[in-house]
Design an enzyme around this catalytic site. Structure first.
Site, PDB file in Angstrom:
ATOM      1  N   GLY A  73       0.816  -1.207   0.000  1.00 49.09           N
ATOM      2  CA  GLY A  73       0.000   0.000   0.000  1.00 49.09           C
ATOM      3  C   GLY A  73       0.853   1.261   0.000  1.00 49.09           C
ATOM      4  N   THR A  74       1.955   1.214   0.703  1.00 47.42           N
ATOM      5  CA  THR A  74       2.852   2.372   0.782  1.00 47.42           C
ATOM      6  C   THR A  74       3.351   2.737  -0.619  1.00 47.42           C
ATOM      7  OG1 THR A  74       3.534   1.754   3.009  1.00 47.42           O
ATOM      8  CG2 THR A  74       5.034   3.186   1.782  1.00 47.42           C
ATOM      9  N   HIS A 205      -2.037  -7.869   2.512  1.00 47.65           N
ATOM     10  CA  HIS A 205      -1.910  -8.418   3.867  1.00 47.65           C
ATOM     11  C   HIS A 205      -2.954  -7.883   4.837  1.00 47.65           C
ATOM     12  CE1 HIS A 205       0.181  -5.165   6.281  1.00 47.65           C
ATOM     13  NE2 HIS A 205       0.465  -4.704   5.069  1.00 47.65           N
ATOM     14  N   CYS A 331       3.573   2.626  15.706  1.00 47.76           N
ATOM     15  CA  CYS A 331       4.750   1.834  15.982  1.00 47.76           C
ATOM     16  C   CYS A 331       5.356   1.423  14.651  1.00 47.76           C
ATOM     17  CB  CYS A 331       4.378   0.602  16.781  1.00 47.76           C
ATOM     18  SG  CYS A 331       5.799  -0.403  17.193  1.00 47.76           S
TER      19      CYS A 331
HETATM   20  N1  PLP Z   1      -2.507   3.008   4.526  1.00 47.81           N
HETATM   21  C1  PLP Z   1      -3.144   2.564   5.633  1.00 47.81           C
HETATM   22  C2  PLP Z   1      -4.426   3.210   6.016  1.00 47.81           C
HETATM   23  C3  PLP Z   1      -2.605   1.528   6.404  1.00 47.81           C
HETATM   24  O1  PLP Z   1      -3.241   1.119   7.488  1.00 47.81           O
HETATM   25  C4  PLP Z   1      -1.379   0.963   5.988  1.00 47.81           C
HETATM   26  C5  PLP Z   1      -0.756  -0.105   6.801  1.00 47.81           C
HETATM   27  O2  PLP Z   1      -0.896  -0.169   7.996  1.00 47.81           O
HETATM   28  C6  PLP Z   1      -0.765   1.436   4.821  1.00 47.81           C
HETATM   29  C7  PLP Z   1      -1.354   2.459   4.110  1.00 47.81           C
HETATM   30  C8  PLP Z   1       0.517   0.855   4.324  1.00 47.81           C
HETATM   31  O3  PLP Z   1       0.289  -0.406   3.744  1.00 47.81           O
HETATM   32  P1  PLP Z   1       1.502  -1.420   3.512  1.00 47.81           P
HETATM   33  O4  PLP Z   1       1.795  -2.039   4.838  1.00 47.81           O
HETATM   34  O5  PLP Z   1       0.984  -2.426   2.546  1.00 47.81           O
HETATM   35  O6  PLP Z   1       2.631  -0.649   2.977  1.00 47.81           O
END
Ligand code: PLP
Length: 390
Positions: A73-74, A205, A331
């Site tokens: 997601g990042t 995930h 965290c």
């Molecule tokens: N955006 C939100 C709202 C999230 O909760 C998270 C992960 O906790 C992310 C983005 C990042 O996702 P990833 O862990 O796949 O990089």
């Protein structure tokens, strides 16, 4: 041996669904080619990827040319935000202070490196960005290419926004609309043919798929450059050899999530209500973050526990008692820091925040046990039936 621990941190990550794991194993052991190769092994690998894309696009009502695989997601969020500024000429981004750090830090970077103005909307007591403020800000932005980026489900407090409402306001003012849907994909329904949304992001995930694979949705009208150069994969939007087993696993996890969406959400809602009612009964003064009567995710419950002699180490004591939950702090890499989300909410000084998040497998017995443990740890009279000893 069955673990007696109770894991209530599914917003952080979910375990792999057994069917997803089985498929990934099969793909890993049988698909050996590179999807970019033109020989038979390569074509077979390509087929796995394109079939997975079909599954995901069908679920979201997106066209095949609008979904791109990434590592998480990042990465999806960064690619979209950076691409919007660098390649689409966006000069103003309107967002909220409660976004995930992958949005906030990317915006910080963009505002330092590019001629783009970043505006942070005020949020209400539930943590929802104020719609009226968005309208006013968009009215002030006429003539400037603008992108609005707002998360659908807040990962710390579970507050949700209606994408159609916010997206329509953006489109009415000629602005692009991106939503970080990482916590919502697999739990909310989408019809991207009709929704006023231009960009979305997903991460496997969070919905019982593998870690290290995600996707981005980019409406057909927009073409952005990749973050990494050197390959022409994903129609030039994401260079690098694809994670074939991960992509297949993500598609399987999507399929499983959407074939059972209502039951899964109902179950988590029931678990959330059971925990909340139990905690309220045993912990006087407990408050809920993002307690909007309708706009909340059934998988997240964030509560504030009034300060007491033993609340300072509450999370650690929960862990020792066999319960995995998460705190009122972000965290990252094991380093705790104060939560930027909670700092914008009306929380009593000294309260200890705990985020519980549920799965489709969470049981009523687990919830009842957590209520007993919480009652005991917060030094409030334990339920008479409690057999819990510290
Ligand atoms: N955006 C939100 C709202 C999230 O909760 C998270 C992960 O906790 C992310 C983005 C990042 O996702 P990833 O862990 O796949 O990089």
């Amino acid at each position: 041996m069955k673990s007696t621990r109770i894991y209530l941190d599914y917003a952080a990550t979910t375990p792999l669904h057994p069917e997803v794991g089985a498929l990934m194993h099969e793909v890993s052991m049988t698909i050996g080619g590179n999807p970019s190769s033109i020989h038979a092994e390569g074509r077979l690998a390509r087929t796995v990827i394109e079939e997975s894309r079909k599954t995901i696009c069908k679920t979201l009502q997106a066209s095949l040319s609008e979904v791109f695989f990434t590592s998480c997601g990042t990465e999806s969020n960064n690619t979209i935000l950076i691409g919007a500024v660098r390649d689409l000429g966006v000069r103003k981004i309107i967002s909220s202070p409660l976004e995930h750090h992958c949005i906030l830090h990317a915006l910080d970077y963009l505002s330092k490196q590019y001629p783009v103005e970043v505006v942070s909307l005020p949020v209400d007591a539930f943590g929802q960005p104020e719609l009226e403020a968005l309208q006013e800000e968009l009215a002030r932005s006429e003539g400037t290419k603008t992108l609005v980026s707002l998360m659908q489900v807040n990962n710390e407090i579970g507050t949700t926004i209606d994408l159609r409402t916010y997206g329509q306001v953006c489109h009415d003012h000629g602005a692009l609309f991106h939503s970080d849907t990482v916590q919502a994909i697999g739990f909310a329904s989408y019809d991207l043919q009709s929704m006023p949304v231009d960009f979305l992001s997903g991460s496997a995930h969070k919905f019982y798929g593998p870690k290290g694979v995600g996707f981005m949705y980019i409406r057909n009208d927009y073409v952005i450059q990749p973050l990494l150069y050197g390959g022409s994969q994903e129609r030039n939007m994401r260079s690098g050899t694809e994670n074939i087993a991960g992509i297949a696993g993500m598609a399987k996890a999507m399929e499983l999530a959407y074939s059972d969406l209502v039951r899964r959400n109902d179950h988590m809602r029931e678990m959330r209500t059971r925990l909340l009612e139990g905690l309220k009964l045993h912990i006087p003064g407990l408050t809920v973050n993002g307690a909007h009567p309708e706009c909340f995710s059934p998988k997240i419950l964030s509560v504030n526990i009034p300060a007491g002699p033993r609340t300072e180490l509450l999370l650690m004591n929960l862990d020792i008692a066999g319960v995995s939950a998460s705190g009122g702090s972000a965290c990252s890499s094991g380093v705790e820091s104060a939560s930027h989300v909670l700092s914008h909410l009306p929380i009593r000084e000294g309260d200890k925040t705990v985020r519980f998040s549920f799965s489709t497998q969470t049981t009523g017995e687990e919830i009842d046990r957590v209520i007993q443990i919480m009652a005991s740890l917060t030094h409030v009279t334990s339920p008479s039936s409690s057999t819990y000893t510290e």
